[in-house]
Enzyme design. Structure first.
Site, PDB file in Angstrom:
ATOM      1  N   ASP A   1      -8.072  -8.907   4.178  1.00 28.55           N
ATOM      2  CA  ASP A   1      -7.860  -7.724   4.999  1.00 28.55           C
ATOM      3  C   ASP A   1      -8.948  -7.562   6.065  1.00 28.55           C
ATOM      4  OD1 ASP A   1      -7.089  -5.305   5.996  1.00 28.55           O
ATOM      5  OD2 ASP A   1      -7.573  -4.135   4.224  1.00 28.55           O
TER       6      ASP A   1
ATOM      7  N   GLU B   1       0.820  -1.217   0.000  1.00 30.95           N
ATOM      8  CA  GLU B   1       0.000   0.000   0.000  1.00 30.95           C
ATOM      9  C   GLU B   1       0.853   1.266   0.000  1.00 30.95           C
ATOM     10  OE1 GLU B   1      -2.740  -0.558   3.318  1.00 30.95           O
ATOM     11  OE2 GLU B   1      -4.051  -1.726   2.015  1.00 30.95           O
TER      12      GLU B   1
ATOM     13  N   GLU C   1     -12.560  -1.898  11.813  1.00 31.16           N
ATOM     14  CA  GLU C   1     -12.514  -1.162  10.541  1.00 31.16           C
ATOM     15  C   GLU C   1     -13.607  -1.588   9.556  1.00 31.16           C
ATOM     16  OE1 GLU C   1      -8.763  -1.523   8.561  1.00 31.16           O
ATOM     17  OE2 GLU C   1      -9.467  -0.490   6.775  1.00 31.16           O
TER      18      GLU C   1
HETATM   19  O1  GCW Z   1      -7.077  -2.570   6.350  1.00 32.83           O
HETATM   20  C1  GCW Z   1      -6.110  -1.821   5.700  1.00 32.83           C
HETATM   21  C2  GCW Z   1      -6.337  -0.426   6.186  1.00 32.83           C
HETATM   22  C3  GCW Z   1      -5.087   0.432   6.175  1.00 32.83           C
HETATM   23  C4  GCW Z   1      -4.006  -0.338   6.919  1.00 32.83           C
HETATM   24  C5  GCW Z   1      -3.744  -1.643   6.175  1.00 32.83           C
HETATM   25  C6  GCW Z   1      -2.656  -2.475   6.850  1.00 32.83           C
HETATM   26  C7  GCW Z   1      -2.352   0.563   8.346  1.00 32.83           C
HETATM   27  O2  GCW Z   1      -7.356   0.187   5.425  1.00 32.83           O
HETATM   28  O3  GCW Z   1      -5.365   1.645   6.848  1.00 32.83           O
HETATM   29  O4  GCW Z   1      -2.841   0.439   7.051  1.00 32.83           O
HETATM   30  O5  GCW Z   1      -4.908  -2.400   6.163  1.00 32.83           O
HETATM   31  O6  GCW Z   1      -3.009  -3.391   7.560  1.00 32.83           O
HETATM   32  O7  GCW Z   1      -1.497  -2.206   6.649  1.00 32.83           O
END
Ligand code: GCW
Length: 724
Positions: A382, A308, A410
């Site tokens: 995720d 990311e 989240e």
């Molecule tokens: O779930 C996603 C989130 C990001 C997060 C990423 C991760 C910290 O939207 O905000 O970054 O995972 O786990 O690295």
């Protein structure tokens, strides 16, 4: 006048009590109110008439303080600290600190319990009945003390004690995803760390944070986001971190930092961050040496690399092993470790996103230094409401792996939805990987039972913030609690955890305990039903991650395909779901047999993961006899009705609960019910544009048309990411 005083005085008294005991949730599960069952109270008062602690360390003082506070509160009057044993003395200590404990010759039993384990038993000393909390170290005594207090808070018998406990994993760590303050204005958001006040001013809250963590065995914390800020490695921040570490230390909580791979360039002024470059190696070594000067027991680093947009070793044509080993070598002389995250994926790689972590890490099994552990999310995508377990578990026998769970909700409605997450942690830990035949549970892999892992751990992305009640939603506290309990003992069940938490947080009375713990245990499945039933995933609103977004075909932050919902659900006129079988992306191939075969076959794939692994026609016959389309609609409908039932249960409990905490949850349930309906309706009307089928009888009709759901914006949901 007399009558007036007679009314006034008790009224003032009651008022004061209420004011003192403001039910704002600050006390978490560490509420030491008078035991409300007179029989049990009588037994406790007889069994504990005094307490004796020895040792002068800060941890021993913490033990003493906690006992004093807990006994006074639970038993209703000051219980004396004694120096001579009398009947009913509670003795807490180590064989080194306490002559009495040394005389009990617990050596052999203690020997098996390591540095953090403890014993709690009834014993006799010179003919007098006593209770003993013994451990090899002061921190073990503190953990035993919290366990003993928990027994009283949950009104368990204490006359026949034979507890011996030691942690299942070594590094039980919170990952705070808080950002550092940005110079020139933007605040650090909802973080408990008051960076601007540090190191000079220490919020008393830090001590309560440490107490709460110690009470459930959490022994480590990463203070800031894995999307790291290299300023943490400047002297200015080292001083601040050292001040925090000083407060947490007596409670056994070690501090770790998120490291940014390009720190040598950003603050070191080097022109590369190549992990094999000699200046880069020297820079990290110096940075680590410096850190350990400030924090002699610094835990180590967590790293998110090449994921990311975060920089990483791959930018220099090096490997994850090169990157991790560089940092591992820097902290190794000081006893530090590196937690290298396996949450990696890249939209430029033409491969099913969920397969990428496995593909990227498997070639490096055994190539990491001894003090490296890979941090692997519970599932391969995720933190979705439901995912299968991550296929890396069991697949890297020569590299320690620790699971990463998300406590912060989240994808579960942030601080607005009531979702008890222990069932989702438990689902992962109890998944059978079959890596060594039947019974190869994830729990047994990560705790070293089936592996040679010397380094073990469990990470939880924290939901702790600056709210007075710590987590915004009062029930968010239960997820922090559950994470700690499972990191200590990966085999306990969600219902045990819920039971304990409700007893400690609300009441031991059946009329509260039973309904509340029941809906807690059900709440995760309820959310799955109204958000992502039958294996659907990643269909939430883009960016905000709140509310439905199955129509998302472009993420406003980045128009990459693997950040759209269409990539994951693939709905069209024929059906829906991602084909990950051997004829599709073959993600099933990353699991051991027979798991891969079970997932691969539409007839044996669990229906709760059906659309994760299979592309299924709308008319596919489900086990219920219904078509997939009908089943999907009913699941959504069930989810909404189930959360309405939770709301009714909560409302019925109103007379039994304090107004403040009742209201915290009531107000959120109103929004949760509203937004569960939006999830259901939004998804049904959207998927109906593909299925072209009628909504089956008994499913509540959607309130609005698709356009309404697509353009709806939430204005009253705290914690949401970004906008829309
Ligand atoms: O779930 C996603 C989130 C990001 C997060 C990423 C991760 C910290 O939207 O905000 O970054 O995972 O786990 O690295």
């Amino acid at each position: 006048m007399k009558t007036f005083l007679r009314i006034l005085i008790p009224a003032l008294f009651i008022f004061n009590l209420t004011a003192l005991n403001a039910e704002d949730g600050y006390r978490l599960w560490l509420r030491y109110d008078l035991v409300d069952n007179p029989v049990v109270l009588g037994q406790y008062r007889k069994a504990v008439t005094g307490y004796m602690t020895d040792g002068n360390s800060a941890t021993a003082t913490a033990v003493k303080n906690e006992l004093q506070m807990a006994l006074k509160g639970l038993l209703g009057s000051q219980v004396p600290l004694v120096t001579e044993v009398r009947k009913g003395t509670l003795v807490a200590g180590t064989p080194e600190s306490s002559k009495l404990i040394a005389s009990l010759k617990l050596g052999e039993r203690l020997g098996r319990l390591g540095n953090e384990g403890y014993l709690i038993t009834n014993s006799k000393y010179k003919g007098k009945k006593i209770i003993v909390i013994a451990a090899n170290t002061d921190i073990g005594v503190l953990y035993g003390t919290f366990h003993f207090i928990r027994l009283m808070q949950t009104q368990q018998g204490i006359d026949n004690l034979s507890v011996s406990s030691s942690p299942g994993t070594r590094v039980r760590i919170l990952n705070h995803w808080d950002m550092l303050p940005v110079p020139g204005g933007r605040s650090a958001g909802n973080t408990i760390w008051k960076w601007d006040d540090l190191p000079g001013k220490l919020d008393p809250r830090y001590t309560d944070y440490a107490r709460a963590n110690a009470s459930i065995g959490i022994n480590a914390t990463v203070l800031t986001n894995v999307n790291a800020d290299s300023r943490l490695l400047t002297v200015e921040y080292m001083e601040k971190v050292a001040a925090l570490a000083g407060v947490l230390r007596p409670y056994g909580v070690k501090v770790y930092l998120a490291a940014k791979v390009t720190a040598p360039m950003e603050i070191g002024k080097l022109n590369t961050a190549d992990p094999l470059d000699k200046d880069v190696i020297a820079w990290w070594k110096k940075a680590a040496d410096e850190l350990y000067k400030y924090i002699p027991d610094f835990g180590g680093f967590v790293v998110k690399a090449n994921s990311e947009g975060q920089p990483g070793p791959l930018d220099y044509n090096r490997t994850h092993a090169d990157g991790a080993n560089l940092l591992a070598d820097a902290v190794a002389p000081h006893g530090g470790i590196v937690m290298w995250r396996a949450f990696v994926y890249d939209n430029k790689v033409p491969e099913d996103r969920i397969k990428q972590p496995y593909n990227e890490f498997i070639p490096f099994d055994g190539k990491f230094r001894k003090n490296v552990i890979l941090q692997v999310k519970n599932g391969p995508l995720d933190f979705q409401p439901r995912e299968p377990f991550h296929p890396l578990f069991g697949a890297m026998p020569k590299t320690p792996l620790m699971p990463e769970f998300q406590i912060m909700q989240e994808y579960f409605g942030f601080t607005t939805h009531l979702v008890f997450l222990a069932p989702s942690y438990e689902e992962c830990l109890k998944s059978d990987t079959y890596c060594k035949g039947q019974g190869s549970l994830v729990a047994k892999i990560i705790d070293g039972t089936l592996t040679d892992y010397e380094l073990t751990g469990m990470a939880g992305v924290s939901n702790i913030g600056a709210d007075r009640n710590w987590t915004g939603h009062l029930f968010g506290q239960s997820n922090w609690y559950a994470f700690g309990r499972l990191a200590w003992d990966p085999y306990i069940s969600s219902s045990e955890i819920a039971d304990e938490w409700v007893r400690m947080t609300f009441s031991n009375k059946d009329e509260i305990l039973k309904p509340v713990s029941r809906f807690m245990v059900e709440s995760r499945e309820i959310s799955v039903n109204y958000m992502t039933p039958l294996g659907l995933h990643h269909i939430m609103a883009a960016a905000s991650h709140y509310g439905p977004g199955p129509w998302v075909d472009k993420d406003p932050r980045n128009p990459r395909e693997d950040w759209t919902s269409l990539y994951y659900h693939r709905a069209d006129g024929n059906g829906i779901g991602f084909d990950r079988t051997t004829t599709g992306s073959n993600a099933v191939g990353q699991y051991f047999p027979p798991v891969r075969d079970i997932y691969n076959n539409i007839a044996t794939c669990p229906e709760n993961l059906l659309l994760w692994f299979h592309r299924v026609s709308w008319d596919h016959k489900m086990k219920s006899g219904r078509t997939l389309w009908d089943e999907l609609c009913y699941k959504y409908n069930d989810g909404v009705n189930q959360i309405r039932e939770v709301q009714q249960v909560w409302d019925r409990l109103k007379p039994l609960l304090d107004a403040e905490r009742y209201e915290n949850v009531r107000e959120r349930l109103v929004k949760q019910v509203r937004d569960a309906r939006i999830w259901k309706d939004g998804c049904i009307v959207y998927f109906q544009t593909h299925s072209k089928k009628p909504i089956p009888p008994g499913v509540e009709k959607p309130e609005h048309d698709l356009e309404w759901y697509k353009t709806h914006r939430y204005t009253d949901i705290p914690g949401m990411f970004g906008t829309p």
